[in-house]
Design a protein around this motif. Sequence first.
Motif, PDB file in Angstrom:
ATOM      1  N   ALA A   8       0.836  -1.210   0.000  1.00 35.00           N
ATOM      2  CA  ALA A   8       0.000   0.000   0.000  1.00 35.00           C
ATOM      3  C   ALA A   8       0.867   1.254   0.000  1.00 35.00           C
ATOM      4  O   ALA A   8       1.909   1.323   0.678  1.00 35.00           O
ATOM      5  CB  ALA A   8      -0.930  -0.005   1.207  1.00 35.00           C
ATOM      6  N   THR A   9       0.399   2.234  -0.732  1.00 39.22           N
ATOM      7  CA  THR A   9       1.175   3.477  -0.860  1.00 39.22           C
ATOM      8  C   THR A   9       0.888   4.440   0.270  1.00 39.22           C
ATOM      9  O   THR A   9       1.812   5.082   0.802  1.00 39.22           O
ATOM     10  CB  THR A   9       0.867   4.140  -2.211  1.00 39.22           C
ATOM     11  N   TYR A  10      -0.364   4.570   0.688  1.00 40.25           N
ATOM     12  CA  TYR A  10      -0.745   5.604   1.663  1.00 40.25           C
ATOM     13  C   TYR A  10      -0.855   4.999   3.053  1.00 40.25           C
ATOM     14  O   TYR A  10      -1.348   3.877   3.239  1.00 40.25           O
ATOM     15  CB  TYR A  10      -2.061   6.256   1.258  1.00 40.25           C
ATOM     16  N   ALA A  11      -0.389   5.789   4.018  1.00 37.71           N
ATOM     17  CA  ALA A  11      -0.329   5.340   5.408  1.00 37.71           C
ATOM     18  C   ALA A  11      -1.665   5.572   6.110  1.00 37.71           C
ATOM     19  O   ALA A  11      -2.515   6.347   5.656  1.00 37.71           O
ATOM     20  CB  ALA A  11       0.788   6.074   6.146  1.00 37.71           C
ATOM     21  N   TYR A  12      -1.826   4.871   7.253  1.00 37.37           N
ATOM     22  CA  TYR A  12      -3.020   5.039   8.067  1.00 37.37           C
ATOM     23  C   TYR A  12      -2.945   6.338   8.853  1.00 37.37           C
ATOM     24  O   TYR A  12      -1.879   6.749   9.318  1.00 37.37           O
ATOM     25  CB  TYR A  12      -3.187   3.863   9.023  1.00 37.37           C
ATOM     26  N   GLU A  13      -4.122   6.968   8.996  1.00 36.82           N
ATOM     27  CA  GLU A  13      -4.277   8.155   9.833  1.00 36.82           C
ATOM     28  C   GLU A  13      -5.496   7.967  10.721  1.00 36.82           C
ATOM     29  O   GLU A  13      -6.331   7.098  10.460  1.00 36.82           O
ATOM     30  CB  GLU A  13      -4.421   9.416   8.978  1.00 36.82           C
ATOM     31  N   LEU A  14      -5.608   8.797  11.752  1.00 40.82           N
ATOM     32  CA  LEU A  14      -6.733   8.730  12.677  1.00 40.82           C
ATOM     33  C   LEU A  14      -7.727   9.830  12.355  1.00 40.82           C
ATOM     34  O   LEU A  14      -7.356  10.989  12.119  1.00 40.82           O
ATOM     35  CB  LEU A  14      -6.236   8.864  14.119  1.00 40.82           C
ATOM     36  N   ASP A  15      -9.007   9.454  12.326  1.00 37.21           N
ATOM     37  CA  ASP A  15     -10.035  10.451  12.064  1.00 37.21           C
ATOM     38  C   ASP A  15     -10.449  11.142  13.348  1.00 37.21           C
ATOM     39  O   ASP A  15      -9.806  10.985  14.404  1.00 37.21           O
ATOM     40  CB  ASP A  15     -11.241   9.785  11.389  1.00 37.21           C
ATOM     41  N   ALA A  16     -11.542  11.879  13.301  1.00 40.04           N
ATOM     42  CA  ALA A  16     -11.999  12.626  14.481  1.00 40.04           C
ATOM     43  C   ALA A  16     -12.422  11.701  15.601  1.00 40.04           C
ATOM     44  O   ALA A  16     -12.377  12.087  16.788  1.00 40.04           O
ATOM     45  CB  ALA A  16     -13.156  13.549  14.083  1.00 40.04           C
ATOM     46  N   ASN A  17     -12.835  10.505  15.276  1.00 36.81           N
ATOM     47  CA  ASN A  17     -13.255   9.547  16.303  1.00 36.81           C
ATOM     48  C   ASN A  17     -12.121   8.627  16.724  1.00 36.81           C
ATOM     49  O   ASN A  17     -12.376   7.583  17.343  1.00 36.81           O
ATOM     50  CB  ASN A  17     -14.422   8.713  15.783  1.00 36.81           C
ATOM     51  N   ASN A  18     -10.891   8.998  16.367  1.00 40.14           N
ATOM     52  CA  ASN A  18      -9.702   8.215  16.725  1.00 40.14           C
ATOM     53  C   ASN A  18      -9.757   6.796  16.134  1.00 40.14           C
ATOM     54  O   ASN A  18      -9.305   5.843  16.757  1.00 40.14           O
ATOM     55  CB  ASN A  18      -9.530   8.163  18.249  1.00 40.14           C
ATOM     56  N   ARG A  19     -10.328   6.705  14.942  1.00 37.26           N
ATOM     57  CA  ARG A  19     -10.382   5.420  14.245  1.00 37.26           C
ATOM     58  C   ARG A  19      -9.431   5.474  13.050  1.00 37.26           C
ATOM     59  O   ARG A  19      -9.326   6.499  12.375  1.00 37.26           O
ATOM     60  CB  ARG A  19     -11.802   5.114  13.766  1.00 37.26           C
TER      61      ARG A  19
END
Length: 942
Positions: free
Chosen positions: A712-723
């Motif tokens: 995968a090219t793009y990394a994980y990030e956290l949204d407003a709900n910390n998901r």
Amino acid sequence: MRRKSVITLLLFAVIFVMAGTHVPFSQRKERAKGEARRMAEQITADSLTGVANDTTRMDSLQKAIYRHNRMIDDSIRLDSLNRQKKNTIEAPVVYSGNDSLVYDARSKTAYLYGTAKVKYENMDLAADRVHMNLDSNLVHATGTADSTEKTGLRGMPVFTMGSDKYESDTMAFNFKTKRGLIKDVKTQQQEGYLSSQRAKRNEKGEIFLEHARYTTCDKDCPDFYIALSRAKLRPGKDVVTGPAYLVVADVPLPFAIPYAFFPFTKSYSSGLIMPTYGDESERGFYLRDGGYYFAMGDKWDLKLLGEIYTKGSWGVSVASNYRKRYLYNGSFLFSYQDTKTGDEGLPDFSRQTSFKLQWSHRQDTKASPFSTFSASVNFASSSYESNNMTSLYNPQTRTQTPRTSSVSWSTTFSSIGMTLSSTANLSQNMRDSSIALTLPDLNISISRFQPFKRRQAVGKERWYEKIALSYTGQLSNSINTKENKLLRSSLVKDWRNGMQHSIPINGNFTMFNYITMTPAFSFTDRMYTNKVMRSWDTSRQVERTDTTYGFHNIYNWNLSLSASTTLYGFYIPSRKLFGDKIVAIRHVVKPQVSFSYAPDFGAARYGYYATYQKTDAHGNVSQVEYSPYSTGMFGVPGRGKTGSISFDLANNLEMKVHTGNDSTKKISLIEDLGASMSYNMAAEKRPWSDLNMRLSLKWWKNYTFSINAVFATYAYELDANNRPIIGTHTEWSKGRFGRFQGMSQNISYTLTPEKIKKLFGGGKDETDNKRQRNKNEEEGRDTDIESNVDDTMIEAQNGAGKRGDDGKAQTDDDGYMLFSMPWSLTFSYGITMRESQDVNKFNYSTMRYPYEFAQTLNFSGNIRISDGWNISFSSGYDFNAHKLSLTTASLQRDLHCFNMSCSVVLAPYTSYNFTFRCNASTLTDALKYDKRSGSGKAVQWY
């Protein structure tokens, strides 16, 4: 006066002869002889008295009497010859004897000793002793006592007439009447063997047997036979017998019949089809697959079959085969079933009607070089396979969820390169009874051609002459529905239809002598007869649809450009380190870059998409976008502008080495190592695609190991709900390579005793295996016993139970019997690795999901315990579900004349099937026993 008396006598003789033609021939001969005698005496008396003064008339009278007597003598002689010919044989009898020949002149009898042979027309007789009477045409043949023979007789009589052959102890035969008396006769009729203590043969070739035996066992002492009190045999046609009973291992069984009929006819004729019988736990005793066969002609036939059960179920089927030489051939089957289970009136009672239709049609390639027609129809109601006895216990049939049928026709116009074809397709899902029908599917295609190419080219080829285009058109009409709704569907409202045109244009050019450029342009047009407009009903809070009918045309286009080249690199390793064994190492690199573009067909100017305003119950207003052509047969052009650049890089690494004798060979180090990726220029977010990598290694015996992986090219990030979500930042921006998402691989291997021997330095090499395979083909052996059994398994099975010429088992050098138990075991292991995607398992420190594995293990095997014993099994294990997959086991026992088989299904449902039947096709429907269980609940496993 005397002259008048002579004339009167002459007239009387003529009248007498003429009158004699009206009486029988024997009486005419006697009367003619007497009259001629009296006339001669009268003429002699007259001549003595000197009254014959008219010499001319007297000479004429004598000549007439002479001719008359000559005619009578010739007729008598001819009748004698005819009678003699009728009492003799019509062809010469050729006889010989190796030992001696004795002829008795008094009795006119010839005695032949030592492999005596007698031949007359198409009849041949061979025996150790033969004596033949030449007057009565009677031949008597017998053998000679010999204690070394199994039967105690040497040179037993063998009588052959045409294709019929009879072996006996003593035989008497009349060549003239073609009748004979045979003692202890033995003859073969197709797969059956007939023997009798005494038999008579008539002039028609029919044999009347007394105390006879009929069996399909080829042993001298058969394993079983049907004892016949009296029987009539018509060679090549049938055997009709009176009371008969079954004898197994010389033990009479209480299974008797008042009469029997065994057909042997080889000609194409109609006849009864004997049913099979058995017991089924839910439907009771049954008779099935019985009926009548109609020989309609040389081009087609018809078979009517039926089945009936004691608990009320029944079924009928019609089958036909047809063939017209050099034109077409095919088969047709229609089956209908009425199945009842349980007791009527009780809650467990159920009734189902089901049917099945199969049609296969193939056109001969010689029929027409420009047009073809074929059909492959396999349609059945969803309840048919669960109720049919043939497929009820076949796991492969029951698990065959999708069924496909197709009927196709095509013709080619070679002068313009156009092909016209039409297809009707049907896809059926047996689980939910859903079907997808396309009728018709018409296709028109024009093969690729170059419109700007000069017919008479002069000089170099121009760049525009390399431009080529083609055309493909499709007219289709289809529906997706349930079985019970198909015939009640509306052609206008429920069926989808439309037409599509596709025109691709491309070219191939070379730039700078190394780079290959391939530009392409594609235009697609769709034509529909309706569109669906949508709106929102505020009062009812539902979406309303309004279908309008008319001609609607939508299109889209795209263009692309690709550039590729091939780079070669050679490396010669150091001779000091590697010597002269390695000639060179070659590295091949194939880079490729592709560009594609398509405009945004969701723009308002195209009119392919529309919107309506939606107001929910809380008063919230939103705009809903939709396409009026979304339900069209060929879809609708996609929204959004597309423009992408794709990259692909392939590597191949090979090594050339010396093998001796001035020869070299290539060794593949890396068959393929490649990666591909793309960049979407029209995307506002995440334009880069994932990185796909592949690796392929070519190992021994052309076995290729391949594996694919995705990063995968793009990394994980956290949204407003910390998901965790996929973000807009790449892994590279964080100093890391692409995130590994998973891979999958499947490996299989077959293990046999021969392969185990090779691992420890024994067994046959490949040359010996090839030599053995060629020998098997020359001897006509079947080298395809099982699809998952290799050649070594087949060779072991062919050699198992093999005996010497003296009937004794083969032994080794130490005198021990050779042991052979061929077997094979096939393993198949599959593993899949992927991200878990379970939020509760997400690691926030590394921003990674844990990996999970999905594993499956399948195995199957065959083992031959001894000559005639075969065991096969197949199963598997799902590591995620922690249970066995489809598990079956079967046992086959060859009892020489009979075959016994037992199969068991253990998972996911349970059932068993036991069959015991005669091997010969003549008795396979008469001497058999079938025992089958119900599916799932019929077998209780403890």
